[in-house]
Design a protein around this motif. Structure first.
Motif, short mmCIF file in Angstrom:
data_model
loop_
_atom_site.label_atom_id
_atom_site.label_comp_id
_atom_site.label_asym_id
_atom_site.label_seq_id
_atom_site.Cartn_x
_atom_site.Cartn_y
_atom_site.Cartn_z
N GLU A 2 0.86 -1.18 0.00
CA GLU A 2 0.00 0.00 0.00
C GLU A 2 0.90 1.22 0.00
O GLU A 2 1.61 1.50 0.95
N ARG A 66 -11.79 12.52 -0.53
CA ARG A 66 -12.05 11.82 0.73
C ARG A 66 -10.89 12.12 1.68
O ARG A 66 -9.78 11.64 1.49
N ARG A 97 -5.84 -3.38 12.98
CA ARG A 97 -7.25 -3.40 12.59
C ARG A 97 -7.82 -4.81 12.69
O ARG A 97 -7.12 -5.80 12.48
N ARG A 102 -13.61 -4.76 6.16
CA ARG A 102 -13.63 -4.85 4.69
C ARG A 102 -12.33 -4.34 4.08
O ARG A 102 -11.83 -4.88 3.11
N HIS A 103 -11.78 -3.26 4.66
CA HIS A 103 -10.56 -2.67 4.11
C HIS A 103 -9.43 -2.77 5.12
O HIS A 103 -9.61 -2.51 6.31
N HIS A 104 -8.24 -3.17 4.66
CA HIS A 104 -7.02 -3.21 5.47
C HIS A 104 -7.16 -4.11 6.70
O HIS A 104 -6.65 -3.80 7.77
N PRO A 154 -4.94 2.64 -2.67
CA PRO A 154 -5.96 1.58 -2.55
C PRO A 154 -7.30 2.08 -2.00
O PRO A 154 -8.36 1.63 -2.42
N SER A 155 -7.25 2.99 -1.03
CA SER A 155 -8.48 3.46 -0.40
C SER A 155 -8.99 4.78 -0.97
O SER A 155 -10.10 5.20 -0.68
N GLN A 156 -8.15 5.44 -1.81
CA GLN A 156 -8.49 6.73 -2.41
C GLN A 156 -8.69 7.85 -1.38
O GLN A 156 -9.37 8.84 -1.64
N PHE A 157 -8.08 7.70 -0.20
CA PHE A 157 -8.15 8.74 0.82
C PHE A 157 -6.94 9.67 0.71
O PHE A 157 -5.84 9.25 0.32
#
Length: 265
Positions: A2, A66, A97, A102-104, A154-157
């Motif tokens: 990532e 985001r 986490r 769902r993510h990471h 990956p998360s678009q943040f």
């Protein structure tokens, strides 16, 4: 791996975020005094084509941006060793986490998350999320600086790391096991220890995506969090020579976590 790259230069504090770098202890001063070197340290191990692709992605991501923030909290005594350096008691707050997310899922991370419309800037986001995840009392923390905003592909943040300090942050623990599996104040010396360092890559992407990681007794710190910690150690002058040729595929490296016994070194 990532990968995080800078999006649009130095993060601008929003609202009335209380950031006061003058209140940091002397042993953190080498880091605070070299914050301007952190962007280059982030990018150091990214190949030119990968950096260009991710920078382009940050600039062209469609829709509303985001925003998110994470808390990079150093704790420890206000005075350091007589000869300089990091106090043995100094630590860094890290979470793992929950495996069901769902993510990471199962990934080590700084406490933090997405900005809320009621948050008055990234400092407020980081403190709120840290309280929700670890139960920490924000009143015991002193925000020192907001670092450069990073785009997480990956998360678009777009994430702002918030550097903070506390001589005593008080108790921390998992608040919601559906979100967080581990909350730990990891000794800074464990990240500095060359024996705990390696390079990790995702098997589906190949070695060119390898990035710095830290193998500790209860977690593998890699990806965005590993990049940030590695950059902080480098610019503060705390890093010691380590074997950057020790390349491990992510699943292989994760399988070693359970083999790590005893306290983080």
């Amino acid at each position: 791996m990532e990968v995080a790259v800078s999006a649009w230069g130095t993060a601008r504090t929003q609202g009335t975020d209380p950031v006061t770098s003058e209140l940091c202890p002397p042993w953190l001063r080498p880091l605070i005094d070299n914050l301007g070197r952190i962007p280059d340290a982030y990018r150091r191990r990214l190949p030119a084509d990968v950096l260009a692709m991710l920078t382009s992605g940050a600039a062209s991501a469609g829709g509303e941006r985001r925003d998110a923030a994470v808390l990079v909290l150093f704790s420890g005594p206000e005075s350091g060793p007589a000869g300089g350096g990091i106090p043995d008691e100094a630590d860094l707050l890290v979470t793992v986490r929950a495996a069901t997310l769902r993510h990471h899922a199962g990934q080590a991370a700084f406490p933090g998350g997405a900005s809320d419309p009621t948050d008055d800037g990234p400092v407020a986001t980081a403190l709120r999320e840290a309280r929700e995840e670890t139960g920490i009392d924000p009143a015991r923390l002193q925000p020192l600086a907001t670092l450069e905003r990073l785009f997480i592909a990956p998360s678009q943040f777009h994430v702002v790391p918030v550097l903070a300090y506390s001589p005593d942050p008080g108790p921390v623990s998992v608040v919601d096991r559906a979100e967080t599996a581990v909350v730990a104040r990891v000794p800074v010396r464990a990240f500095v220890n060359p024996a705990n360092r390696l390079m990790v890559y995702r098997g589906d992407l190949g070695h060119r995506w390898a990035g710095p990681a830290f193998l500790l007794n209860e977690m593998l710190v890699w990806g965005f969090t590993g990049q940030v910690i590695s950059a902080l150690l480098d610019v503060a002058g705390w890093a010691r020579p380590w074997d950057t040729t020790d390349l491990r595929e992510l699943d292989e490296a994760m399988s070693l976590v359970d083999d790590q016994g005893g306290p983080a070194r």
